[in-house]
Design an enzyme around this catalytic site. Structure first.
Site, PDB file in Angstrom:
ATOM      1  N   GLU A  54       0.808  -1.216   0.000  1.00 55.70           N
ATOM      2  CA  GLU A  54       0.000   0.000   0.000  1.00 55.70           C
ATOM      3  C   GLU A  54       0.846   1.272   0.000  1.00 55.70           C
ATOM      4  OE1 GLU A  54      -2.866  -0.444   3.118  1.00 55.70           O
ATOM      5  OE2 GLU A  54      -3.826  -2.148   2.125  1.00 55.70           O
ATOM      6  N   LYS A  90     -15.530  -1.329   1.989  1.00 57.04           N
ATOM      7  CA  LYS A  90     -14.781  -1.876   0.864  1.00 57.04           C
ATOM      8  C   LYS A  90     -15.784  -2.456  -0.126  1.00 57.04           C
ATOM      9  CE  LYS A  90     -10.636  -3.152   3.504  1.00 57.04           C
ATOM     10  NZ  LYS A  90      -9.876  -4.291   4.092  1.00 57.04           N
TER      11      LYS A  90
END
Length: 428
Positions: free
Chosen positions: A205, A337
Site C-alpha cells: 500500500e 470496501k
C-alpha cells in the site's frame, strides 16, 4: 437513452501483478463507464466470494477468466436493455442471477465490476461527475486521509505484527493541505528510517516496510517523523492503526500473538488501551478477531468513547453484521470496501445504516489496487469524511488522492474538509 446496450469484461493486472476484472458498460446513448475490481490480502471469512480460476499453471491459480466469462455471457445477457440509472434494480438482477448468499456462483468480482461500471456510465450519460451523480448537489465533503506510512502484517515481509500504522492530518481546513502534511511526514519518515539503518522499501500500500524491533518502535519513529516535518501530534496530526487482529488470533486457544506474547482477550484490550494513553491514537481498525464479539464489546466499553473503533473483517461492509454490532453496542465505525459485499447498492446501504446509527464510515481501498479511483468519488458522494487509500507513493494509491484534488478544485469554495469534524468527535 440510459438503457444498457453492451457489457464487456477483460482480465487485467492489479498493483501486485495479480489478475483482476475490468468491466466496460456502454449505453444506447453512447455513454460509457469503466471500472476495475480491487483485491485484498488479508480477507475476512465473511466477505463476498472472489472467483479465481484455480489453474495453478496460469497465474498460480489466480486467473479470473471464469469471472470475465460470466460477465460477458450470463450477466451481459441478463442486463441488456435495463436502465443504468436504476442502480438498485441492476444490482438486484445480478444478485438474483447469482442466487447465492456470498455471490459464489458468478463471483463478487464479476458482479462488482459491472455494478461500478454501470454507475460510471449513468454518470457520464447525465453529464455529471460520479460523486455528484451518486451523492447529489449536497455532496461536498472531502475525506480526511488515513495515510498508511508503515506496513506490517500481511502487507509486508517483515516482523511487525500490526498491519498498518497510519497518520491522519485532521487539523487543517482543506483536503489539499492535509494531503501535503501527510506527504511531508512520509518523506521525513523515510529519512528517519534511513538514518537508523532500516530499509525504505515499500509494501503493497505504499508505506515503508522496515524490519523494526517491535510494534512500539513503529509508533516511535512515526512520532519522530511528525515532529521533524514541523507538525504537532495530537493537535494537527493523529495516528490510526489497523491491527488486522484476525491474522494473529488463534481461534482454538482464544489467544492473540502480538510482540511475541500470547494475550487473552482482556489482555489485548488493556494492551491497546495502553497504547492509546501513550500515543495520540484516534482510530483502531480490527482491534479484535472478526468473530470475537465478546472482546470487541470489552474494547468498545473501555475506549470507544475516545477512540474510533473500526470494523473491517468484523462487518465486511455487510448490513446484517453491522446491524448486530449496532444492536450490541460493538465498535463505532465501519470500513467500507466495495468488493467485500459486491455491489454499489449494498455498499451505499451499509454506509447509510452506519450513519443513521451514529457510526462513522471510511471509504477504503484494498492492498491489491488499480488506477481506478471510484472509491474517491464514493467518499465524497456519501460524505464518509474519511478515506483509507494508502501512502504517499505508488501510482495506484495516488490515483485516488489525485481524484480528490480534482474534486476539491471542482467544488471550489463549496468544498468542505472532514478532518476538523472528526477531530472534534475524538477530542470532545
Amino acid at each position: 437513452m440510459t438503457l444498457i446496450e453492451s457489457i464487456h469484461a477483460r482480465q487485467i493486472l492489479d498493483s501486485r501483478g495479480n489478475p483482476t476484472v475490468e468491466c466496460e458498460v456502454t449505453l444506447m446513448d453512447g455513454a460509457a463507464g469503466r471500472a476495475a475490481v480491487p483485491s485484498g490480502a488479508s480477507t475476512g471469512m465473511h466477505e463476498a466470494w472472489e472467483l479465481r480460476d484455480g489453474d495453478k499453471s496460469v497465474f498460480m491459480g489466480k486467473g479470473v477468466t471464469t469471472a470475465v466469462k460470466n460477465v460477458n455471457t450470463k450477466i451481459a445477457d441478463a442486463l441488456e436493455g435495463m436502465d443504468a440509472t436504476d442502480q438498485a434494480a441492476v444490482d438486484q438482477a445480478m444478485i438474483e442471477l447469482d442466487g447465492t448468499p456470498n455471490k459464489k456462483e458468478l463471483g463478487a468480482n464479476a458482479i462488482l465490476g459491472v455494478s461500478l461500471a454501470v454507475a460510471h456510465a449513468a454518470a457520464a450519460s447525465t453529464n455529471q461527475p460520479l460523486f455528484r451523480y451518486l451523492g447529489g448537489a449536497g455532496a461536498r465533503m472531502l475525506p480526511a486521509p488515513m495515510m498508511n506510512i508503515i506496513n506490517g502484517g500481511e502487507h509486508a515481509d517483515n516482523g511487525v505484527d500490526i498491519q498498518e500504522f497510519m497518520v491522519m492530518p485532521l487539523g487543517f481546513e482543506r483536503f489539499s493541505d492535509a494531503l501535503r502534511c501527510g506527504t511531508e511526514i512520509f518523506h521525513n519518515l523515510k529519512k528517519v528510517l534511513s538514518d537508523k539503518g532500516y530499509s525504505t522499501a515499500v509494501g503493497d500500500e505504499g508505506g515503508f516496510a522496515p524490519d523494526l524491533k517491535s510494534n512500539q518502535e513503529a509508533l516511535d519513529v512515526i512520532m519522530t517523523a511528525i515532529d521533524k516535518a514541523g507538525y504537532k501530534a495530537g493537535e494537527q496530526v493523529w495516528i490510526a492503526l489497523d491491527a488486522a487482529s484476525t491474522e494473529f488470533y488463534d481461534k482454538s486457544s482464544g489467544k492473540y500473538s502480538l510482540d511475541n506474547n500470547q494475550m487473552s482477550g482482556d489482555e489485548m484490550v488493556d494492551f491497546l488501551a495502553g497504547w492509546c494513553d501513550k500515543y495520540p491514537i484516534c482510530s483502531i481498525e480490527d482491534g479484535c478477531d472478526e468473530d470475537d464479539w465478546e472482546t470487541w464489546k470489552k474494547l468498545t466499553t473501555k475506549i470507544g468513547d475516545k477512540v474510533q473503533l473500526v470494523g473491517d473483517d468484523l462487518f465486511v461492509t455487510n448490513v446484517e453484521r453491522l446491524q448486530r454490532g449496532i444492536d450490541e453496542g460493538i465498535a463505532n465505525s465501519i470500513l467500507i470496501k466495495v468488493n467485500q459485499i459486491g455491489t454499489m447498492t449494498e455498499t451505499i446501504d451499509a454506509i447509510q445504516l452506519a450513519h443513521r446509527n451514529g457510526y462513522t464510515s471510511i471509504s477504503s481501498h484494498r492492498s491489491g489496487e488499480t488506477e481506478d479511483s471510484t472509491i474517491a468519488d464514493l467518499a465524497v458522494a456519501m460524505s464518509t469524511g474519511q478515506i483509507k487509500t494508502g501512502s504517499a507513493s505508488r501510482s495506484d494509491r495516488m490515483a485516488k488522492y489525485n481524484q480528490l484534488l480534482r474534486i476539491e478544485e471542482l467544488l471550489g469554495d463549496a468544498a468542505q474538509y472532514g478532518g476538523p469534524l472528526f477531530a472534534k468527535r475524538i477530542t470532545g
